[in-house]
Every structure is written in structure tokens, then in C-alpha cells.
Design an enzyme around this catalytic site. Structure first.
Site, PDB file in Angstrom:
ATOM      1  N   SER A   1       1.618  20.785  97.652  1.00  0.00           N
ATOM      2  CA  SER A   1       0.778  21.071  98.110  1.00  0.00           C
ATOM      3  C   SER A   1       1.412  21.597  98.785  1.00  0.00           C
ATOM      4  CB  SER A   1      -0.748  20.701  97.085  1.00  0.00           C
ATOM      5  OG  SER A   1      -0.297  20.801  95.768  1.00  0.00           O
TER       6      SER A   1
ATOM      7  N   PHE B   1      -4.469  27.624 104.741  1.00  0.00           N
ATOM      8  CA  PHE B   1      -4.315  29.800 104.580  1.00  0.00           C
ATOM      9  C   PHE B   1      -5.524  29.358 103.932  1.00  0.00           C
ATOM     10  CE2 PHE B   1      -3.213  32.546 101.791  1.00  0.00           C
ATOM     11  CZ  PHE B   1      -2.391  33.615 101.835  1.00  0.00           C
TER      12      PHE B   1
ATOM     13  N   LEU C   1      -8.499  32.224 101.924  1.00  0.00           N
ATOM     14  CA  LEU C   1      -8.480  33.191 101.508  1.00  0.00           C
ATOM     15  C   LEU C   1      -9.869  33.096 100.089  1.00  0.00           C
ATOM     16  CD1 LEU C   1      -7.563  35.925 101.126  1.00  0.00           C
ATOM     17  CD2 LEU C   1      -6.011  35.156  98.981  1.00  0.00           C
TER      18      LEU C   1
ATOM     19  N   SER D   1      -9.999  34.736  92.109  1.00  0.00           N
ATOM     20  CA  SER D   1      -9.565  35.545  91.519  1.00  0.00           C
ATOM     21  C   SER D   1      -9.274  37.286  92.218  1.00  0.00           C
ATOM     22  CB  SER D   1      -9.219  35.527  89.621  1.00  0.00           C
ATOM     23  OG  SER D   1      -8.921  34.506  88.814  1.00  0.00           O
TER      24      SER D   1
ATOM     25  N   LEU E   1       0.943  34.253  98.785  1.00  0.00           N
ATOM     26  CA  LEU E   1       0.848  33.795  98.415  1.00  0.00           C
ATOM     27  C   LEU E   1       2.351  33.729  97.109  1.00  0.00           C
ATOM     28  CD1 LEU E   1      -2.961  34.623  97.175  1.00  0.00           C
ATOM     29  CD2 LEU E   1      -1.970  32.376  97.199  1.00  0.00           C
ATOM     30  N   ASN E   2       2.565  34.649  96.707  1.00  0.00           N
ATOM     31  CA  ASN E   2       4.131  34.577  96.252  1.00  0.00           C
ATOM     32  C   ASN E   2       5.535  33.954  97.050  1.00  0.00           C
ATOM     33  OD1 ASN E   2       3.333  37.275  95.141  1.00  0.00           O
ATOM     34  ND2 ASN E   2       4.301  38.666  96.441  1.00  0.00           N
TER      35      ASN E   2
ATOM     36  N   GLU F   1      -3.047  29.532  93.716  1.00  0.00           N
ATOM     37  CA  GLU F   1      -2.751  30.307  93.552  1.00  0.00           C
ATOM     38  C   GLU F   1      -2.060  31.417  92.095  1.00  0.00           C
ATOM     39  OE1 GLU F   1       0.777  28.377  95.405  1.00  0.00           O
ATOM     40  OE2 GLU F   1      -0.940  27.157  97.144  1.00  0.00           O
TER      41      GLU F   1
END
Ligand code: TGC
Length: 394
Positions: free
Chosen positions: A102, A140, A142, A149, A250-251, A374
Site C-alpha cells: 500500500s 493522495f 480523494l 464510492s 486510481l487505475n 481503491e
């Protein structure tokens, strides 16, 4: 017609389909050096770190020296390795503990990738070489307390004020948050979602560790608060506009999880296999019982299938042909199967499986987070469902 005779050499229990032969020399070297690092620098202490709930911060420069930070990026001190090399490094790190993988995922795929992909030349020069060396840590942000989600509903706002930006909001589940030298913060602006680089020590920006975790205990998970946090114009990532930008980062991280979760699964399977060969019940090895063999076979077959998929996805990524939906297929499969494998391995170990004397329950606990972060398994199912049907069920 007579069938061709197949060789009957004993199958390698760690490489059922001989996938190892498909890796290049360089990829094998990355895998070996990461495995050695985990064996010598992680495994001797991981139970203690997990029990204490502390992240081994001192290993970060070593990860940098090994070339494992931002290793799939080109230039700026990054190693420029293949996607499969990066995947194999994730596999080996997570065979040690999901916390290590991670850390590397967030540093490399979320923080560094966002700067590498969307940053100005000055931002890249300022941050990427130091982050690749492990001299600087990134995070990061978000997700928010009320927004997981559905990042389109984020409440964090950035407003222009003269030549500055002023950020207000609350972020949560930020890996590395409290130890990061720079945070990539995603916020809504009048133009759409934008990314901001917030150095530690910026007035109005604070972080705090999330306590009481029963999973990823050797990882730092944080909250971050932005309270009238004033940033100069050059803090914005100029190339990022819209939710597509953080989701593309994120991909990258989801790609690493495809391999990483299988590393945790491999460790559980190997532990169950060696336990079953040594443990004697009813006068014979536990491995001699058909029910145990069925469990071991199912674990090994799922790991092998998962690795073949990960390898294929890795080569698609290298060819520039990987889609987000394919990443969802891999992330969903690896995390779901790894968790099943960890639970099955625990049953082979019986009561011993619930202690820290064996790595299985630690991996199982970690994998609960990996299944969820993720992109939850449900979100990936729905992304694949949309790709299959053309109908969005979000
Ligand atoms: P929608 O609002 O319609 O689309 C937004 C824009 O994003 C694009 N997009 C993607 N782009 C690249 N890769 C992907 N995987 C993408 N998914 C969506 C989309 O095409 C659109 O672009 P544009 O240019 O048309 O505006 O949303 P959607 O219906 O496309 O997607 C919905 C959904 C649910 C799939 C997406 O919102 C999603 O993936 N949600 C899950 C978010 C998530 O994974 N959150 C967890 C983050 S993990 C975390 O915070 C901790 S990680 C860091 C750490 O460990 O510290």
C-alpha cells in the site's frame, strides 16, 4: 491416434503453469531483489509492527534505493521498469504485508503518477526525484468522511482568491497522510475537479492518524483537514481537470493491487501447504486428507489463474491497450479470491491460524481493506456490469 506423452516431473507448487518462464530476465531480477528485501527487512519484524500498529518508516529510503518507488514511470529519477516488473514487485511486497505494498502503491501510483502525469515541469523536478529516492513521502486524498464510492459528490472546495487558491474540506482514509511531505488533494472548483499539491506545514492543513484499525495495522491511514488553506497558483496540477484525472491515477494503483493481493494469497497458501505437510492428526499428515488436498488445490489453482490474468493485464498495459474495465476485472478477481484463499488457509491451520505466529490471519485482516479500497468489489462488479450490458447500475 496416440496421444503425445507429457513429462511427469513434479509440479512446482508455487508455479503450477510455469508462468515464471514468461518473465524477462530483468523482471525476474526485480522479483528476486524484492523478495530478498521482504525476507530480510520485513518478515523478521512484521508481526511486531502489525501488533503495535506502526508503519516501518525507516524502510522508505531502502525502497528508494531498490528502485521500487515510481518504478514504472520514466525520467525524474524513476526506474522506468515494465508494468510486469512493477506488478511482480507489488506481489512480493504484499506477500510480506499489504501495508508495504500500500505504501508503494500510494507513493508511486497515486502521488507520483499524479504529479508525473498532470504536473508542471517545475512540480515534477521539485518532487519526483526526491520521492523516487524515498527522501520525500507523498499521499493522495480523494475520499471524504461522507464520500467514498461516489467521488463526484465530494464536498472539498477550492476557490480562487486573487492569485491564490483557498481550500476547505475534510479527507479520510488517506494512506501515508500523517507522514507525507506532500499531499495530492482533490477538490471541486468552478471549473471542475482539480488536483493541488499541499506541502506539509502549509497553514490550514492538518493530518491525524485513524486509530482502532483491525486491518492494515502496519500502514498509516489518516484524516486530513483543510481549513482556509491558502495555496499559491502554482500548487495546482495544471494538467488535471475533472474526475477523470484522479480516477486515472486510481487505475494505476488498482493495477498494482491485481498483483499484490495474489502475493498475500500466495503466502497464505504456502503457509497452509507446509503446515498441512507437518501437522499430524488421526495418525497421518493433515495433507493426506482429501478435504485438505481439495482446499490446497483450489487455492493453488485460483492463484495461478489470478497470476495468468495479472500477467495478461500487465502486457496489455505495456502495449498501451489496457482499459479501466479490464483493471476492474483484475482488481475484483484478485482481491475476492485472495480473501477466500486466506480464509481457507486459516481453516487448514485450525486454531493456530488465528494467531500472529502465522501470517494467515494478518493477511486475511489486511485483505478486507484491499477488497474495499481503491474501488470496492461492488463498484468493480458494477463497472464490469456496465461494460457488459451498456446499462449503468450505479
Ligand atoms: P462519472 O461521474 O460519470 O465519471 C467521471 C469521469 O471519470 C471517468 N472515469 C474514469 N476515468 C479513468 N479511469 C476510470 N476508472 C474511470 N471511471 C470513470 C468518466 O469517464 C468520466 O470522465 P468524463 O471525462 O466524461 O467526465 O462517473 P462514472 O459513472 O464514469 O464512474 C462512477 C464510478 C463509481 C465507477 C467511479 O466514480 C468510481 O470509480 N468510484 C470509486 C472511487 C474509488 O475508487 N474511491 C476510492 C478511492 S481510494 C481512497 O480514497 C483511498 S486511496 C488512496 C489511499 O489508499 O490513500
Amino acid at each position: 491416434m496416440t496421444g503425445m506423452a507429457l513429462p511427469t516431473t513434479r509440479t512446482d507448487p508455487a508455479d503450477l503453469s510455469a508462468l515464471g518462464a514468461a518473465f524477462s530476465e530483468e523482471e525476474r531480477l526485480v522479483q528476486q531483489k524484492t523478495r530478498q528485501f521482504v525476507r530480510h527487512r520485513v518478515l523478521p519484524s512484521i508481526e511486531e509492527w502489525f501488533e503495535r500498529g506502526s508503519f516501518p518508516r525507516h524502510l522508505v529510503p531502502e525502497l528508494g534505493q531498490l528502485g521500487l518507488l515510481g518504478m514504472h514511470l520514466e525520467g525524474y529519477g524513476c526506474a522506468g521498469q515494465s508494468a510486469v516488473s512493477y506488478g511482480l514487485a507489488c506481489l512480493e511486497l504484499e506477500a510480506g504485508d499489504s501495508a508495504l505494498r500500500s505504501f508503494v502503491s500510494v507513493q508511486s501510483s497515486l502521488a507520483m503518477f499524479s504529479i508525473w502525469k498532470y504536473g508542471s515541469e517545475e512540480q515534477k523536478q521539485r518532487y519526483l526525484p526526491a520521492m523516487a529516492a524515498g527522501d520525500m513521502v507523498g499521499c493522495f486524498a480523494l475520499t471524504e468522511p461522507e464520500v467514498g464510492s461516489d467521488p463526484a459528490s465530494m464536498a472539498t472546495r477550492a476557490k480562487r482568491d486573487g492569485g491564490d487558491w483557498v481550500l476547505d474540506g475534510h479527507k479520510r482514509w488517506v494512506t501515508n497522510g500523517s507522514i507525507a511531505d506532500v499531499a495530492v488533494i482533490w477538490a471541486k472548483t468552478d471549473e471542475g475537479v482539480r488536483g493541488f499539491l499541499v506541502p506539509r506545514g502549509t497553514p490550514g492543513f492538518t493530518t491525524a492518524d485513524i486509530r482502532g484499525k483491525l486491518s492494515l495495522r502496519a500502514s498509516v491511514s489518516s484524516e486530513a483537514v483543510l481549513d482556509s488553506c491558502r495555496l499559491p497558483e502554482d500548487a495546482v496540477l495544471p494538467g488535471a481537470l475533472g474526475l477523470r484525472s484522479p480516477l486515472s491515477s486510481l487505475n494505476e494503483a488498482r493495477y498494482g493491487i491485481i498483483w499484490g493481493a495474489l502475493g498475500a494469497a500466495r503466502c497464505c497458501y504456502e503457509t497452509a501447504l507446509s503446515f498441512a505437510l507437518e501437522r499430524v492428526q488421526f495418525g497421518r499428515q493433515v495433507a493426506a486428507f482429501q478435504l485438505t488436498q481439495a482446499k490446497l488445490v483450489d487455492m493453488a489453482v485460483e492463484i495461478e489463474k489470478g497470476l495468468l490474468l495479472a500477467y495478461h493485464i500487465g502486457r496489455l498495459k505495456e502495449a498501451g491497450r489496457l482499459t479501466a474495465d479490464q483493471v476492474s476485472v483484475g482488481k475484483l478477481n484478485s482481491t475476492r479470491e485472495a480473501l477466500k484463499i486466506a480464509r481457507a488457509a486459516r481453516t487448514v491451520l485450525g486454531a493456530n491460524g488465528v494467531t500472529l505466529a502465522f501470517p494467515v490471519m494478518r493477511h486475511a485482516a489486511n485483505l478486507e481493506s484491499v477488497l474495499t479500497y481503491e474501488g470496492t468489489s461492488e463498484i468493480h462488479q458494477l463497472a464490469i456490469g456496465r461494460a457488459l450490458t451498456g446499462v449503468s447500475a450505479f
